[in-house]
Design an enzyme around this catalytic site. Structure first.
Site: not given
Length: 273
Positions: A95, A224, A253
């Site tokens: 991320s 995600d 995610h």
């Protein structure tokens, strides 16, 4: 506890487990190095030196007022790599951490890097623009900032659902994992968490990706809900010189469950290759 000091005096906490070729992990927002514990142990158990740090303002690192920028995050990572004199390192970023790793290589080069892994990573650009119609509208990030300012504790509890796909039918996400997300989020200073939203959403990593000249594994779940795969993994592999793509069907995610087991196997194989 081990810390390194950056040139501006910020104390960066890090974990350093095992010995062998270094694998350096950068965590997502709003977490800390604790989010990587499973992977740190996995790599250390298999003959690697596994290292992860808490980004400034996060976890056990100094809660600075200034410096919550992607360039500074990348420079802090560079300081850690330099102070530990790491060579032939494998960089892994999830991320926002994927943005940090990408900006580090774009800003500092790859002389100390052997390869990299970007998983659910924010590059090349999260924000929806005329040139990036697959991105997320700015209003969504404004809502994140508003949630943080109003009641960050409840905001993190709510965010843990889409982060791990707990809002999907048949979800097996544990309450414990969602509680861990809340716990780590509450350790981040409000200023750092707030500032970081603009950094992970508005930073354009296109030119950084083009500069990377080492092999990169780009991995992401196709469900995600935080970082849209069409604006992230699918575009990043087109910009990198030497990239492989792994898509995890139905994965969220946050890395957990069957997704985590499959990713761990892929990570270990990539590091060993």
């Amino acid at each position: 506890m081990p810390f390194i000091a950056t040139p501006d005096g910020t104390e960066i906490f890090y974990k350093d487990w095992g010995s062998g070729q270094p694998v350096v992990f950068s965590h997502g927002w709003p977490l800390s190095s604790d989010a990587w514990d499973t992977q740190l142990k996995l790599l250390a158990d298999h003959g690697f030196r596994a290292i992860a740090h808490d980004r400034r303002g996060h976890g056990r690192s100094t809660q600075t007022w200034d410096g919550n920028t992607m360039d500074q995050y990348a420079d802090d990572l560079g300081t850690l790599i330099d102070r530990l004199n790491l060579r032939d390192a494998i960089l892994v970023g999830h991320s926002t951490g994927g943005g940090e790793v990408t900006r580090y290589m774009g800003r500092h080069g790859t002389s100390r890097v052997a390869k990299a892994v970007l998983v659910g990573a924010v590059p090349p650009l999260m924000l929806k623009t005329d040139a990036n119609p697959e991105g997320t509208p700015k209003e969504a990030f404004d809502a994140i900032r508003a949630g943080l300012a109003a009641d960050r504790s409840q905001f993190y509890r709510d965010l843990s659902a889409p982060f791990y796909g707990a809002n999907r039918p048949g979800s097996t996400v544990s309450h414990g994992l969602r509680d861990q997300f809340w716990r780590l989020g509450m350790q981040v200073s409000l200023k750092a968490a707030y500032d970081c939203v603009a950094q992970f959403s508005e930073t354009d990593f296109t030119e950084d990706l083009k500069r990377i000249d080492v092999p990169v594994l780009v991995a992401q779940g196709d469900d995600d809900q935080i970082v849209p795969i069409r604006a992230a993994a699918y575009k990043s592999v087109q910009l990198l010189k030497d990239a492989g793509l792994k898509v995890y069907p139905g994965a969220s995610h946050g890395i957990h469950g069957a997704y985590e087991r499959e990713f761990d196997a892929d990570l270990l194989a990539f590091c060993r290759a």
